[in-house]
Scaffold this active site. Structure first.
Site, PDB file in Angstrom:
ATOM      1  N   ASN A   7       0.810  -1.361  -0.175  1.00 47.90           N
ATOM      2  CA  ASN A   7      -0.397   0.129  -0.122  1.00 47.90           C
ATOM      3  C   ASN A   7       0.834   1.400  -0.299  1.00 47.90           C
ATOM      4  O   ASN A   7       1.453   1.702   0.664  1.00 47.90           O
ATOM      5  CB  ASN A   7      -0.780   0.122   1.443  1.00 47.90           C
ATOM      6  CG  ASN A   7      -1.304   0.739   1.528  1.00 47.90           C
ATOM      7  OD1 ASN A   7      -2.197   1.896   0.096  1.00 47.90           O
ATOM      8  ND2 ASN A   7      -2.499   1.118   2.470  1.00 47.90           N
ATOM      9  N   ARG A  95      -2.436  -2.160  -3.079  1.00 54.54           N
ATOM     10  CA  ARG A  95      -3.887  -0.867  -3.453  1.00 54.54           C
ATOM     11  C   ARG A  95      -3.957   0.099  -4.073  1.00 54.54           C
ATOM     12  O   ARG A  95      -3.119   0.651  -4.173  1.00 54.54           O
ATOM     13  CB  ARG A  95      -3.924  -1.205  -1.826  1.00 54.54           C
ATOM     14  CG  ARG A  95      -4.811  -0.718  -1.292  1.00 54.54           C
ATOM     15  CD  ARG A  95      -5.196  -0.461  -0.130  1.00 54.54           C
ATOM     16  NE  ARG A  95      -6.558   0.519   0.186  1.00 54.54           N
ATOM     17  CZ  ARG A  95      -6.341   1.220   1.088  1.00 54.54           C
ATOM     18  NH1 ARG A  95      -6.023   1.769   1.953  1.00 54.54           N
ATOM     19  NH2 ARG A  95      -7.780   1.810   1.476  1.00 54.54           N
ATOM     20  N   HIS A 184     -12.790   2.047  -0.261  1.00 53.86           N
ATOM     21  CA  HIS A 184     -12.834   1.621   1.003  1.00 53.86           C
ATOM     22  C   HIS A 184     -13.726  -0.240   0.681  1.00 53.86           C
ATOM     23  O   HIS A 184     -14.101  -0.752   1.388  1.00 53.86           O
ATOM     24  CB  HIS A 184     -13.910   1.053   2.267  1.00 53.86           C
ATOM     25  CG  HIS A 184     -13.285   3.340   2.771  1.00 53.86           C
ATOM     26  ND1 HIS A 184     -13.841   3.927   4.033  1.00 53.86           N
ATOM     27  CD2 HIS A 184     -12.487   3.029   3.165  1.00 53.86           C
ATOM     28  CE1 HIS A 184     -13.791   4.963   4.755  1.00 53.86           C
ATOM     29  NE2 HIS A 184     -12.139   4.566   3.727  1.00 53.86           N
ATOM     30  N   ARG A 245     -12.415  14.308   8.452  1.00 52.85           N
ATOM     31  CA  ARG A 245     -13.456  14.629   7.965  1.00 52.85           C
ATOM     32  C   ARG A 245     -14.744  14.828   7.854  1.00 52.85           C
ATOM     33  O   ARG A 245     -15.107  14.300   8.370  1.00 52.85           O
ATOM     34  CB  ARG A 245     -12.910  13.733   6.402  1.00 52.85           C
ATOM     35  CG  ARG A 245     -11.895  13.339   5.570  1.00 52.85           C
ATOM     36  CD  ARG A 245     -11.535  12.246   4.492  1.00 52.85           C
ATOM     37  NE  ARG A 245     -11.075  11.103   4.721  1.00 52.85           N
ATOM     38  CZ  ARG A 245     -10.642  10.012   4.493  1.00 52.85           C
ATOM     39  NH1 ARG A 245     -11.748   9.404   3.866  1.00 52.85           N
ATOM     40  NH2 ARG A 245     -10.113   8.899   5.478  1.00 52.85           N
ATOM     41  N   GLU A 388      -7.488  -6.256   4.994  1.00 53.24           N
ATOM     42  CA  GLU A 388      -7.343  -5.721   3.683  1.00 53.24           C
ATOM     43  C   GLU A 388      -6.509  -6.401   2.643  1.00 53.24           C
ATOM     44  O   GLU A 388      -6.339  -6.572   1.407  1.00 53.24           O
ATOM     45  CB  GLU A 388      -7.722  -4.092   3.015  1.00 53.24           C
ATOM     46  CG  GLU A 388      -8.723  -3.647   3.595  1.00 53.24           C
ATOM     47  CD  GLU A 388      -9.366  -1.999   3.747  1.00 53.24           C
ATOM     48  OE1 GLU A 388      -8.803  -1.844   2.723  1.00 53.24           O
ATOM     49  OE2 GLU A 388      -8.330  -0.934   5.010  1.00 53.24           O
TER      50      GLU A 388
END
Ligand code: AMP
Length: 402
Positions: A7, A95, A184, A245, A388
């Site tokens: 990632n 990713r 996601h 956020r 993940e």
């Protein structure tokens, strides 16, 4: 079959080595502060029988190529490494944040795929260039093995247009691909698959609401195993209240802030992405700190909890309406897996929809996937840890078996 999962961020590389026949993590690590004065690599190797060997290297790391060389050095280290040389890695998974509309599934990386990812940079100007750096470096260092891109957006490409279109002039979609993409996706798909196993039926027969609550937060409505709506939007800003956020705001807020506070567009973007959400409401973005402050009587911490869990509840209600029949709600990620209070508050007052939490099961701490609904609940409720990296590794296994 040992896979390296990468990632790659703008100044970091997170990675894992997974042995696929047993789905065991052999090593995990992080390279940080690439391009800064003081870089750092931390590698944790798991050479078996619950042993853990940690390597930390602190030195300037000029770029991603340098970072990847350190990763390889740590992985092949005679004492603390988990492979003898790079030829033991049989595939590399990446990713990738934004696959635009071109990628409905994970894909083997070819020069054409790289071209498309470059074209998608305007959709994810912070993430895709960093992902591409990781891809380029890994292709040079592991030239003879399949490299696979797994996209955060791909799972949501099944959304119908009524869900993904914004009600703005249609030319903006036609010319600039302005639309909801959702993110996601790897996590939502993974926990949906695990949930289907719990329910004892194929994923294609399951209607689910998956709730990913971590630093970033998103919720997905899954019909017959496919994403039909999701809370994150064209960028990872829309929807739920996140760590820093804002999630949903009135889009006219931009004009108001410009005209009344004198802020520039870039400052507003920064405010909504980095200074808002839980942090904006109470000054903290880690849920553990927020609970501690709320327990001590901090009113702003209580407010942040109230606003976040209300928004979660509102979206669950909306997705119940989207799906009609819901087999299960699944909580995952840092907050979703660990925070019984947030789960309870997010489901409060939803009994009339057949959603009933079992308070005792909900408050049990565990790292395992588990059912936390009351036996009377028509909608089952699960906590399922997301993974993940394993999801990416399974994608590679599927793709390379074809
Ligand atoms: P993630 O992005 O999935 O790694 O989630 C990170 C976030 O999960 C942190 O910022 C915390 O807010 C939250 N978190 C982690 N552990 C706990 C916990 N034990 N209780 C509540 N929240 C937690």
């Amino acid at each position: 079959m040992k896979y390296l999962i990468i990632n790659s961020g703008s100044s970091s590389i997170k990675y894992q080595v997974i042995e696929m026949t047993t789905e065991t993590v052999l090593a995990t690590g992080l390279v940080e502060r690439i391009g800064e004065a003081a870089g750092r690599l931390k590698n944790i190797a798991f050479p078996g029988s619950d042993r853990e060997l940690t390597t930390v290297i602190e030195q300037p790391i000029a770029d991603h190529a340098n970072g990847m060389m350190l990763v390889i050095a740590a992985l092949t280290d005679g004492e603390k490494g988990v492979i003898s040389d790079t030829s033991e890695i049989t595939a590399v998974g990446h990713r990738v944040v934004h696959g635009g509309e071109q990628f409905l599934h994970s894909t083997l990386i070819t020069p054409e795929v790289i071209n498309v990812l470059e074209k998608n940079i305007p959709l994810a100007p912070l993430h895709n260039p960093a992902n591409l750096d990781g891809i380029r470096v890994a292709r040079e260092m592991f030239p003879n093995v399949p490299q696979v891109a797994v996209f955060d957006t791909a799972f949501h490409q099944t959304m119908p247009r009524r869900a993904y279109l914004y009600a703005v002039p249609h030319e903006l979609y036609e010319r600039y691909r302005v639309r909801k993409y959702g993110f996601h996706g790897t996590s939502h798909r993974f926990v949906a698959g695990e949930c289907a196993r719990f329910l004892g039926k194929p994923l294609v027969a399951c209607n689910l609401i998956t709730v990913h609550l971590g630093n970033g937060c998103s919720m997905t409505a899954i019909e017959n195993g496919c994403s039909v709506d999701t809370s994150l939007g064209m960028t990872p800003l829309e929807g739920l209240v996140m760590g820093t956020r804002s999630g949903d705001v009135d889009p006219a807020l931009h004009l108001f802030l410009k005209q009344n506070v004198g802020m520039e567009l870039e400052e507003i973007d920064n405010l909504l992405n980095k200074e808002s959400g839980l942090k904006g409401l109470c000054g903290m973005n880690d849920m553990r700190d927020i609970h501690a402050a709320a327990a001590g009587g901090d009113e702003r911490a209580k407010l942040a909890l109230e606003v976040q869990t209300y928004r979660n509840r509102k979206y669950i209600g909306a997705y119940m309406a989207v799906l009609g029949r819901v087999d299960a709600i699944v909580f995952t990620a840092g907050i979703g897996e660990n925070d019984a209070v947030v789960r309870a508050e997010s489901l409060k007052g939803l009994d009339m929809f057949g959603i009933r939490l079992d308070p005792e099961k909900n408050s049990e701490h565990s790292r395992q996937a588990r059912c936390i609904s009351h036996t009377d609940s028509t909608v089952r409720i699960f906590v399922i840890p997301t993974n993940e990296e394993l999801a990416i590794a399974r994608e590679i296994a599927d793709l390379t078996a074809k």
